[in-house]
Design an enzyme around this catalytic site. Structure first.
Site, PDB file in Angstrom:
ATOM      1  N   HIS A  43       0.859  -1.195   0.000  1.00 40.38           N
ATOM      2  CA  HIS A  43       0.000   0.000   0.000  1.00 40.38           C
ATOM      3  C   HIS A  43       0.893   1.242   0.000  1.00 40.38           C
ATOM      4  O   HIS A  43       1.217   1.772   1.056  1.00 40.38           O
ATOM      5  CB  HIS A  43      -0.894  -0.020   1.239  1.00 40.38           C
ATOM      6  CG  HIS A  43      -1.976   1.012   1.194  1.00 40.38           C
ATOM      7  ND1 HIS A  43      -3.233   0.802   1.731  1.00 40.38           N
ATOM      8  CD2 HIS A  43      -2.006   2.258   0.698  1.00 40.38           C
ATOM      9  CE1 HIS A  43      -3.965   1.889   1.572  1.00 40.38           C
ATOM     10  NE2 HIS A  43      -3.250   2.782   0.936  1.00 40.38           N
ATOM     11  N   GLU A  70      -2.432  -1.493  -3.388  1.00 39.85           N
ATOM     12  CA  GLU A  70      -3.585  -0.816  -2.799  1.00 39.85           C
ATOM     13  C   GLU A  70      -3.308   0.671  -2.671  1.00 39.85           C
ATOM     14  O   GLU A  70      -2.160   1.081  -2.429  1.00 39.85           O
ATOM     15  CB  GLU A  70      -3.839  -1.351  -1.389  1.00 39.85           C
ATOM     16  CG  GLU A  70      -4.110  -2.822  -1.329  1.00 39.85           C
ATOM     17  CD  GLU A  70      -4.433  -3.254   0.076  1.00 39.85           C
ATOM     18  OE1 GLU A  70      -3.910  -2.682   1.022  1.00 39.85           O
ATOM     19  OE2 GLU A  70      -5.247  -4.190   0.207  1.00 39.85           O
ATOM     20  N   HIS A 205      -7.872  -6.397   6.593  1.00 37.20           N
ATOM     21  CA  HIS A 205      -7.613  -5.417   7.654  1.00 37.20           C
ATOM     22  C   HIS A 205      -7.827  -6.030   9.029  1.00 37.20           C
ATOM     23  O   HIS A 205      -8.924  -6.435   9.391  1.00 37.20           O
ATOM     24  CB  HIS A 205      -8.398  -4.120   7.525  1.00 37.20           C
ATOM     25  CG  HIS A 205      -7.701  -3.002   8.253  1.00 37.20           C
ATOM     26  ND1 HIS A 205      -6.767  -2.186   7.663  1.00 37.20           N
ATOM     27  CD2 HIS A 205      -7.766  -2.635   9.547  1.00 37.20           C
ATOM     28  CE1 HIS A 205      -6.303  -1.337   8.569  1.00 37.20           C
ATOM     29  NE2 HIS A 205      -6.890  -1.589   9.728  1.00 37.20           N
TER      30      HIS A 205
END
Ligand SMILES: CC(=O)[C@@H](O)[C@H](O)COP(=O)(O)O
Ligand SMILES: NCC(=O)COP(=O)(O)O
Length: 252
Positions: A43, A70, A205
């Site tokens: 990310h 991401e 997550h």
């Protein structure tokens, strides 16, 4: 079997606390794959607090498994404040230069500590359509980071996403408490809505070795989980190979 994609953000966070390449993000990617991980997730945030644009280019050049990048598609270029570290070219420019197997779009602002909500497609759906069109033209599978909200998931299909990634933070927070099954029921409904819409289903997550198997057993159309924070801590405690196998065992 649900695919395990290891998120290497936290390896990069440790690496960035020195002006060296230790620990190496690419070395850790290779070790996770050798231990059985199906993919790698990163990310790259504009402040490059952990994963940098340079990491994305190096991973794209070496990975032979699925690479999932991401980020916020509207994240603009940002100057690097570290000697020898490339500037952040903007999220979509990283995607154009790396062409990962999958791109998971996340509605994070630059100042967020971490990802903590999914898209509001009633507000942002039209803005995302050209981004999703560009990903399709690049040959990159798209995934939208979403809360377990059936109406929003139907909108994800309408704007042209290939997959959604359910934000599992609230599930993780409730796990082990009195609200666990009430919260999990929201994800089961969301997964059924995704299946009805023909959307592929990912999740991520705060998943960990305690809450992952229960989630996976309940959400039966789960194609991929991406796990990084808890995985990194488990790898410190168990060793990277053993930790990877432990997560794979939860997904069998
Ligand atoms: C989108 C998501 O939930 C995570 O993949 C995110 O990448 C975590 O970001 P940090 O590692 O910066 O907390
Ligand atoms: N998309 C979720 C991810 O990549 C890792 O999230 P976390 O396990 O670091 O919370």
């Amino acid at each position: 079997m649900t695919a395990l994609s290891i998120n290497l953000n936290k390896i990069a966070l440790i690496r960035n606390s020195r002006d060296t390449d230790y620990p190496s993000v690419t070395d850790h990617a290779a070790r996770c794959i050798a231990a059985g991980a199906h993919g790698i997730t990163v990310h790259p945030r504009p402040d490059q607090r952990h994963i940098r644009a340079d990491d994305c280019y190096e991973l794209a050049a070496m990975l032979e498994v699925e690479f999932n990048i991401e980020g916020n598609p509207f994240a603009a270029p940002m100057k690097s404040d570290r000697k020898g570290v490339s500037d952040y070219p903007g999220f979509m420019e990283i995607v154009r230069q790396t062409r990962p197997a999958q791109c998971t779009l996340v509605p994070d602002t630059n100042s967020q500590l971490t990802s903590d909500h999914g898209f509001d497609l009633r507000r942002d759906g039209d803005k995302l359509k050209p981004v999703l069109d560009e990903l399709r033209k690049l040959g990159v599978r798209s995934s939208l980071f979403m809360d377990p909200d059936p109406e929003q998931i139907r909108l994800a299909k309408a704007v042209g996403a290939d997959r959604i990634e359910l934000y599992t933070g609230p599930y993780a927070e409730c796990f082990g408490g009195s609200e666990q099954e009430t919260e999990l029921a929201k994800y089961i409904l969301a997964s059924e809505t995704a299946a009805e819409c023909g959307l592929g289903l990912n999740a991520g997550h705060d998943l960990n070795l305690h809450n992952l198997k229960h989630f996976k057993d309940a959400v039966t159309n789960l194609l991929e989980v991406s796990i990084g924070h808890a995985f990194t801590v488990d790898a410190i405690e168990l060793g990277l190979d053993k930790a990877t196998r432990a997560y794979l065992d939860c997904l069998r």
